[in-house]
Write a protein that holds these residues in place. Structure first.
Motif, PDB file in Angstrom:
ATOM      1  N   TRP A   1       1.136  -1.594  -0.407  1.00 32.77           N
ATOM      2  CA  TRP A   1      -0.219  -0.197   0.115  1.00 32.77           C
ATOM      3  C   TRP A   1       0.690   1.001   0.260  1.00 32.77           C
ATOM      4  CZ3 TRP A   1      -4.286   0.158  -1.456  1.00 32.77           C
ATOM      5  CH2 TRP A   1      -4.908  -0.646  -1.484  1.00 32.77           C
ATOM      6  N   GLN A   2       1.993   1.323   0.512  1.00 33.62           N
ATOM      7  CA  GLN A   2       2.771   2.376   1.159  1.00 33.62           C
ATOM      8  C   GLN A   2       3.385   2.759  -0.429  1.00 33.62           C
ATOM      9  OE1 GLN A   2       5.159   0.938   4.702  1.00 33.62           O
ATOM     10  NE2 GLN A   2       4.548   3.024   5.410  1.00 33.62           N
ATOM     11  N   ALA A   3       3.757   1.304  -0.948  1.00 35.58           N
ATOM     12  CA  ALA A   3       4.628   1.827  -2.867  1.00 35.58           C
ATOM     13  C   ALA A   3       3.781   2.788  -4.109  1.00 35.58           C
ATOM     14  CB  ALA A   3       5.591   0.542  -2.985  1.00 35.58           C
ATOM     15  N   ARG A   4       2.247   1.715  -3.480  1.00 28.10           N
ATOM     16  CA  ARG A   4       0.909   2.109  -4.568  1.00 28.10           C
ATOM     17  C   ARG A   4       1.183   3.420  -3.966  1.00 28.10           C
ATOM     18  NH1 ARG A   4      -4.653   1.707  -4.470  1.00 28.10           N
ATOM     19  NH2 ARG A   4      -5.810   1.460  -6.200  1.00 28.10           N
TER      20      ARG A   4
ATOM     21  N   SER B   1      -7.228   2.676  -9.858  1.00 28.06           N
ATOM     22  CA  SER B   1      -8.474   2.264 -10.571  1.00 28.06           C
ATOM     23  C   SER B   1      -8.783   1.175  -9.135  1.00 28.06           C
ATOM     24  CB  SER B   1      -8.701   2.069 -11.323  1.00 28.06           C
ATOM     25  OG  SER B   1      -8.058   1.164 -11.768  1.00 28.06           O
ATOM     26  N   HIS B   2      -8.732   0.486  -8.666  1.00 30.22           N
ATOM     27  CA  HIS B   2      -8.931  -0.691  -7.935  1.00 30.22           C
ATOM     28  C   HIS B   2      -9.646  -1.488  -8.344  1.00 30.22           C
ATOM     29  CE1 HIS B   2      -8.823   1.248  -3.142  1.00 30.22           C
ATOM     30  NE2 HIS B   2      -8.127   1.138  -3.791  1.00 30.22           N
ATOM     31  N   ALA B   3      -9.213  -1.540  -9.716  1.00 28.22           N
ATOM     32  CA  ALA B   3      -9.897  -2.501 -10.792  1.00 28.22           C
ATOM     33  C   ALA B   3     -10.515  -4.072  -9.808  1.00 28.22           C
ATOM     34  CB  ALA B   3      -9.210  -2.936 -11.964  1.00 28.22           C
ATOM     35  N   ALA B   4      -9.564  -4.766  -9.290  1.00 30.52           N
ATOM     36  CA  ALA B   4      -9.778  -6.305  -8.775  1.00 30.52           C
ATOM     37  C   ALA B   4     -10.193  -5.480  -7.407  1.00 30.52           C
ATOM     38  CB  ALA B   4      -8.341  -6.956  -9.021  1.00 30.52           C
ATOM     39  N   GLN B   5     -11.153  -6.764  -7.012  1.00 24.85           N
ATOM     40  CA  GLN B   5     -11.546  -7.218  -5.365  1.00 24.85           C
ATOM     41  C   GLN B   5     -10.471  -7.044  -4.819  1.00 24.85           C
ATOM     42  OE1 GLN B   5     -14.963  -8.956  -5.334  1.00 24.85           O
ATOM     43  NE2 GLN B   5     -14.854  -9.597  -3.233  1.00 24.85           N
ATOM     44  N   LEU B   6     -10.426  -6.123  -3.541  1.00 26.30           N
ATOM     45  CA  LEU B   6      -9.271  -6.572  -2.940  1.00 26.30           C
ATOM     46  C   LEU B   6      -9.272  -7.939  -2.138  1.00 26.30           C
ATOM     47  CD1 LEU B   6      -9.087  -3.084  -0.746  1.00 26.30           C
ATOM     48  CD2 LEU B   6      -7.538  -4.222  -3.718  1.00 26.30           C
ATOM     49  N   ARG B   7      -8.461  -8.135  -1.064  1.00 27.93           N
ATOM     50  CA  ARG B   7      -8.368  -9.263  -0.648  1.00 27.93           C
ATOM     51  C   ARG B   7      -8.836  -9.524   0.793  1.00 27.93           C
ATOM     52  NH1 ARG B   7      -3.691 -11.167  -3.594  1.00 27.93           N
ATOM     53  NH2 ARG B   7      -2.583 -10.178  -1.656  1.00 27.93           N
ATOM     54  N   PRO B   8      -9.399  -9.807   1.572  1.00 30.16           N
ATOM     55  CA  PRO B   8      -9.593  -9.777   3.073  1.00 30.16           C
ATOM     56  C   PRO B   8      -8.381  -9.163   3.348  1.00 30.16           C
ATOM     57  CG  PRO B   8     -10.476 -11.355   2.730  1.00 30.16           C
ATOM     58  CD  PRO B   8      -9.314 -11.375   1.263  1.00 30.16           C
ATOM     59  N   GLU B   9      -6.884 -10.028   3.889  1.00 29.54           N
ATOM     60  CA  GLU B   9      -5.770  -8.661   4.235  1.00 29.54           C
ATOM     61  C   GLU B   9      -5.707  -7.919   3.619  1.00 29.54           C
ATOM     62  OE1 GLU B   9      -4.205 -12.363   1.506  1.00 29.54           O
ATOM     63  OE2 GLU B   9      -6.088 -12.155   2.789  1.00 29.54           O
ATOM     64  N   GLN B  10      -5.704  -7.514   2.420  1.00 30.09           N
ATOM     65  CA  GLN B  10      -5.114  -6.140   1.931  1.00 30.09           C
ATOM     66  C   GLN B  10      -6.299  -5.118   2.373  1.00 30.09           C
ATOM     67  OE1 GLN B  10      -5.811  -7.336  -2.790  1.00 30.09           O
ATOM     68  NE2 GLN B  10      -4.046  -7.136  -2.958  1.00 30.09           N
ATOM     69  N   ALA B  11      -7.437  -5.593   2.409  1.00 28.66           N
ATOM     70  CA  ALA B  11      -8.567  -4.359   3.375  1.00 28.66           C
ATOM     71  C   ALA B  11      -8.252  -3.727   4.754  1.00 28.66           C
ATOM     72  CB  ALA B  11     -10.068  -5.085   2.902  1.00 28.66           C
TER      73      ALA B  11
ATOM     74  N   SER C   1     -16.380   5.133   0.798  1.00 27.24           N
ATOM     75  CA  SER C   1     -16.363   4.643   2.629  1.00 27.24           C
ATOM     76  C   SER C   1     -15.204   4.859   3.030  1.00 27.24           C
ATOM     77  CB  SER C   1     -17.633   4.474   3.053  1.00 27.24           C
ATOM     78  OG  SER C   1     -18.048   3.368   2.289  1.00 27.24           O
ATOM     79  N   GLY C   2     -14.886   3.748   2.324  1.00 30.45           N
ATOM     80  CA  GLY C   2     -13.781   2.364   2.741  1.00 30.45           C
ATOM     81  C   GLY C   2     -14.060   2.095   4.251  1.00 30.45           C
TER      82      GLY C   2
ATOM     83  N   MET D   1     -13.971  -3.603   1.876  1.00 34.05           N
ATOM     84  CA  MET D   1     -13.929  -2.768   2.543  1.00 34.05           C
ATOM     85  C   MET D   1     -14.995  -3.182   3.211  1.00 34.05           C
ATOM     86  SD  MET D   1     -11.055  -1.377   2.405  1.00 34.05           S
ATOM     87  CE  MET D   1     -11.455   0.137   3.353  1.00 34.05           C
ATOM     88  N   THR D   2     -15.663  -3.214   2.476  1.00 39.41           N
ATOM     89  CA  THR D   2     -17.381  -2.873   3.511  1.00 39.41           C
ATOM     90  C   THR D   2     -17.263  -3.846   4.420  1.00 39.41           C
ATOM     91  OG1 THR D   2     -18.488  -1.822   2.060  1.00 39.41           O
ATOM     92  CG2 THR D   2     -19.541  -2.868   2.856  1.00 39.41           C
TER      93      THR D   2
END
Length: 332
Positions: free
Chosen positions: A45-48, A57-67, A106-107, A134-135
Motif C-alpha cells: 500500500w505504501q509503494a502504491r 482504479s482498484h480494478a481488482a477486488q481486494l482480498r480480506p488481508e489487503q482491506a 467510504s472505505g 472494505m465494506t
C-alpha cells in the motif's frame, strides 16, 4: 458523549486523532492477520500510495488481508486530514449543524467517524463503497453513529444521490477519470447542501481537488475553505496547494510501517463548497511560516490579492506575536 451543536475532535497537542475505541478496534482487526503478512501488505500500500504513476482504479477486488492492511495503514491519517478540513469548514459556517451525511468511497468509515466527532448534530450516515472487503472491514469496526447504512456502489454508476446535508468524498475521486469526476459532482451538487473533497497532498491529488473546486463553483456553490474566494485558483503548475497534519503513531503503526518515529505527517489537499451562507477566511497560510531574525515570512492566499508574501516585523507588536503562533493551513 457528544453534546451541544458542535464539538471538537479528540486531540493530542491540538491534532485530531481517532477516538480510543476506534484505535483499539483497529488493533483487534490487525490481530487477525499474521504480523509478517500485515507488514507485507502495508509495504504494498505504501509503494502504491507514493507512486505518482500508480493505477488507483482498484480494478481488482481486494482480498480480506489487503482491506485490513489498508484500514490499519491509512485510517488514522485519513481521519486526521478529514477532521482538520471539517474544522476549517465549521469555522467558515459557524452555525453548520448537519443531520445527514453521505460518505462517498467510504472505505472503512474514516470520514463518517471524523464528521461524527466534529458535529454533535449528525444523526445518520449513508456510506457508499464499491469494494465488498472494505465494506466488511467497516462492519467489523464500531459504528460512529447509531444510524449508519452501508451500500455497495460504484460512484460512477449512481444516477441520483439522496438529498443530504453534508457529503464527503475522502480520498476517493482520484480513483475516477476526470470526466467521471465532473459527472459525479454535477449529480452531487443537486442533492447536497455542502460538499467536502479531500485528496492526498500531491500534485495529482491537488489536480483532482482543483477540478472539483472549479466544477462546484460553476454549479453555483461557494467555497467555504480553504480558499478565501471563489475566483480562479491562483496556484500554477508545478506548484500545488496542500496542507499537513501531524498525528501520533500507535505501537501497531510503528510496527507495520517499520518506523522509529512516534509521529507521521499526513499531507492532504481539500476543498469545501456550500449553498449555505458562508464567511470564508480573508486569507490562509499556504506554507510553513519562515521565522527569520526579527521578522516572519508568510505565504498567503488572500481574498483580494491572490497569492502574496507578507513580512511581519517585530515592530508590529501584537501582529508579530500572532504570526509567531500561526501554523500552516490556518486563516490569517
Amino acid at each position: 458523549m457528544r453534546s451541544g451543536i458542535q464539538v471538537a475532535p479528540d486531540t493530542l497537542l491540538g491534532v485530531p486523532v481517532p477516538p480510543p475505541k476506534l484505535m483499539a478496534a483497529l488493533d483487534d482487526l490487525a490481530a487477525g492477520v499474521s504480523a509478517q503478512r500485515l507488514a507485507a501488505e502495508v509495504d504494498r500500500w505504501q509503494a502504491r500510495y507514493h507512486d505518482p504513476a500508480a493505477d488507483l482504479s482498484h480494478a481488482a477486488q481486494l482480498r480480506p488481508e489487503q482491506a485490513i492492511a489498508y484500514a490499519v495503514y491509512r485510517m488514522p491519517a485519513t481521519y486526521a486530514a478529514t477532521a482538520t478540513a471539517l474544522s476549517a469548514l465549521a469555522a467558515a459556517i459557524p452555525n453548520l449543524a448537519p443531520a445527514t451525511l453521505l460518505d462517498l468511497g467510504s472505505g472503512a468509515g474514516a470520514a463518517t467517524w471524523a464528521a461524527a466527532e466534529t458535529f454533535a448534530s449528525l444523526q445518520e450516515s449513508i456510506a457508499l463503497e464499491r469494494d465488498p472487503e472494505m465494506t466488511a472491514v467497516a462492519r467489523r469496526l464500531p459504528p460512529a453513529l447509531d444510524r449508519v447504512s452501508g451500500q455497495l456502489a460504484d460512484l460512477s454508476a449512481i444516477k441520483e444521490f439522496p438529498t443530504i446535508d453534508l457529503a464527503i468524498a475522502g480520498y476517493s475521486l482520484n480513483e475516477l477519470s476526470p470526466s467521471t469526476v465532473d459527472t459525479v459532482l454535477s449529480r452531487l451538487a443537486l442533492s447536497a447542501n455542502t460538499v467536502l473533497i479531500v485528496e492526498p497532498g500531491t500534485p495529482r491529488g491537488f489536480a483532482v481537488v482543483r477540478q472539483a473546486r472549479e466544477r462546484l463553483v460553476s454549479l453555483g456553490m461557494s467555497v467555504a475553505a480553504p480558499c478565501p474566494h471563489d475566483d480562479t485558483c491562483p496556484i500554477v503548475d508545478p506548484d500545488w496547494c496542500h496542507f499537513s497534519v501531524r498525528l501520533p503513531r500507535s505501537a501497531l503503526h510503528r510496527r507495520v510501517k517499520k518506523a522509529d518515529l512516534g509521529y507521521e505527517d499526513e499531507k492532504f489537499s481539500y476543498v469545501a463548497a456550500t449553498r449555505l451562507p458562508v464567511h470564508p477566511a480573508n486569507a490562509r497560510v499556504l506554507r510553513h511560516p519562515q521565522v527569520r531574525s526579527g521578522h516572519i515570512l508568510l505565504r498567503l492566499c488572500t481574498d483580494s490579492d491572490g497569492l502574496t508574501d507578507v513580512t511581519v516585523s517585530k515592530r508590529q507588536g501584537d501582529t508579530y506575536k500572532r504570526a509567531r503562533r500561526i501554523s500552516w493551513g490556518e486563516p490569517w
